[in-house]
Structures are given as structure tokens and as C-alpha cells.
Design a protein around this motif. Structure first.
Motif, PDB file in Angstrom:
ATOM      1  N   ARG A  65      54.273  65.772  31.077  1.00  0.00           N
ATOM      2  CA  ARG A  65      54.069  65.620  32.522  1.00  0.00           C
ATOM      3  C   ARG A  65      52.821  64.799  32.817  1.00  0.00           C
ATOM      4  O   ARG A  65      52.820  63.951  33.693  1.00  0.00           O
ATOM      5  CB  ARG A  65      53.997  66.982  33.199  1.00  0.00           C
ATOM      6  CG  ARG A  65      55.347  67.636  33.284  1.00  0.00           C
ATOM      7  CD  ARG A  65      55.284  68.962  33.977  1.00  0.00           C
ATOM      8  NE  ARG A  65      56.636  69.470  34.167  1.00  0.00           N
ATOM      9  CZ  ARG A  65      56.908  70.702  34.514  1.00  0.00           C
ATOM     10  NH1 ARG A  65      55.929  71.565  34.721  1.00  0.00           N
ATOM     11  NH2 ARG A  65      58.155  71.084  34.664  1.00  0.00           N
ATOM     12  N   ARG A  68      53.607  61.347  32.061  1.00  0.00           N
ATOM     13  CA  ARG A  68      54.788  60.911  32.813  1.00  0.00           C
ATOM     14  C   ARG A  68      55.813  60.236  31.893  1.00  0.00           C
ATOM     15  O   ARG A  68      56.280  59.130  32.131  1.00  0.00           O
ATOM     16  CB  ARG A  68      54.398  60.004  33.965  1.00  0.00           C
ATOM     17  CG  ARG A  68      53.569  60.743  35.012  1.00  0.00           C
ATOM     18  CD  ARG A  68      53.354  59.978  36.268  1.00  0.00           C
ATOM     19  NE  ARG A  68      54.659  59.704  36.879  1.00  0.00           N
ATOM     20  CZ  ARG A  68      54.854  58.748  37.779  1.00  0.00           C
ATOM     21  NH1 ARG A  68      53.870  58.002  38.183  1.00  0.00           N
ATOM     22  NH2 ARG A  68      56.059  58.561  38.281  1.00  0.00           N
ATOM     23  N   ASN A  88      56.465  56.078  33.784  1.00  0.00           N
ATOM     24  CA  ASN A  88      57.022  56.114  35.138  1.00  0.00           C
ATOM     25  C   ASN A  88      58.071  57.202  35.345  1.00  0.00           C
ATOM     26  O   ASN A  88      58.797  57.177  36.321  1.00  0.00           O
ATOM     27  CB  ASN A  88      57.598  54.749  35.501  1.00  0.00           C
ATOM     28  CG  ASN A  88      58.704  54.326  34.560  1.00  0.00           C
ATOM     29  OD1 ASN A  88      59.073  55.060  33.653  1.00  0.00           O
ATOM     30  ND2 ASN A  88      59.210  53.133  34.754  1.00  0.00           N
ATOM     31  N   ASP A  90      59.599  60.492  36.598  1.00  0.00           N
ATOM     32  CA  ASP A  90      59.304  61.335  37.761  1.00  0.00           C
ATOM     33  C   ASP A  90      59.876  62.728  37.545  1.00  0.00           C
ATOM     34  O   ASP A  90      61.058  62.961  37.751  1.00  0.00           O
ATOM     35  CB  ASP A  90      59.893  60.701  39.019  1.00  0.00           C
ATOM     36  CG  ASP A  90      59.621  61.504  40.275  1.00  0.00           C
ATOM     37  OD1 ASP A  90      58.803  62.443  40.226  1.00  0.00           O
ATOM     38  OD2 ASP A  90      60.216  61.178  41.314  1.00  0.00           O
TER      39      ASP A  90
END
Length: 105
Positions: A65, A68, A88, A90
Motif C-alpha cells: 500500500r 502503491r 500507480n 489504487d
């Protein structure tokens, strides 16, 4: 009959160190963004990075996390970290809505 040793990713420690360094953090400083400052020490981070210990799934998820990236990238020895961190991915897009009723998986 003996049991087989559990699978241990060979490159996991290197990837965890690479994430920490990409964020310019010391082994002590990374504890806060991981949300682990009350559970781990810098010595434990060192053990993860050298491969002498392996982190729990909870810690691996915290690294993913923070960076990412997909968790799979950390544990798959054939996968490499992206050139640019943070990535990137999410995570919020895949969170379950607590108010939404869920069916069988």
C-alpha cells in the motif's frame, strides 16, 4: 515423513529495502508509514531486508500500500518493482464498501 519447508521468496528482502530507500527512509522511519511503530522495531525491518525473517501478510500489505503496488509484485520472484515508486495502483478502488451487502466469494 518430513514436511517440506515453506516457500520463501528469494528477492523479498531486496524489494522491501528498495521500497524503503525509494522513499528516503531509515529502518526506524519506515515504521510509521507502515503503521507498525508500536509492533515492530528497526531491528525487525533489518531482519526482513536481509531475509533472516519474513514479514507477516499484514506487513507485506502495508509495504504494498505504501509503495502503491500489487502485493503480488513483492512475493513473486519473477516480478520486479516499478522503476518509479510509489507506483500507480489504487487500493481504494478495490476496497469493499462496509455498508454494501456482500455475497459468497
Amino acid at each position: 515423513m518430513g514436511s517440506k519447508p515453506p516457500f520463501r521468496p528469494i528477492h523479498l528482502g531486496r524489494k522491501l529495502r528498495q521500497i524503503r530507500l525509494a522513499f528516503g527512509l531509515s529502518q526506524t522511519q519506515i515504521l510509521e508509514p507502515l503503521g507498525a511503530e508500536q509492533y515492530l522495531t528497526s531491528a525487525r525491518i533489518s531482519e526482513y531486508e536481509t531475509g533472516s525473517r519474513h514479514p507477516s501478510l499484514w506487513i507485506l500489505l502495508a509495504y504494498a500500500r505504501m509503495a502503491r503496488i500489487h502485493l503480488e509484485i513483492l512475493i513473486d520472484d519473477e516480478a520486479t518493482l516499478p522503476d518509479q515508486l510509489p507506483g500507480n495502483f489504487d487500493f481504494g478502488r478495490y476496497r469493499q464498501n462496509a455498508t454494501k451487502e456482500t455475497g459468497p466469494i
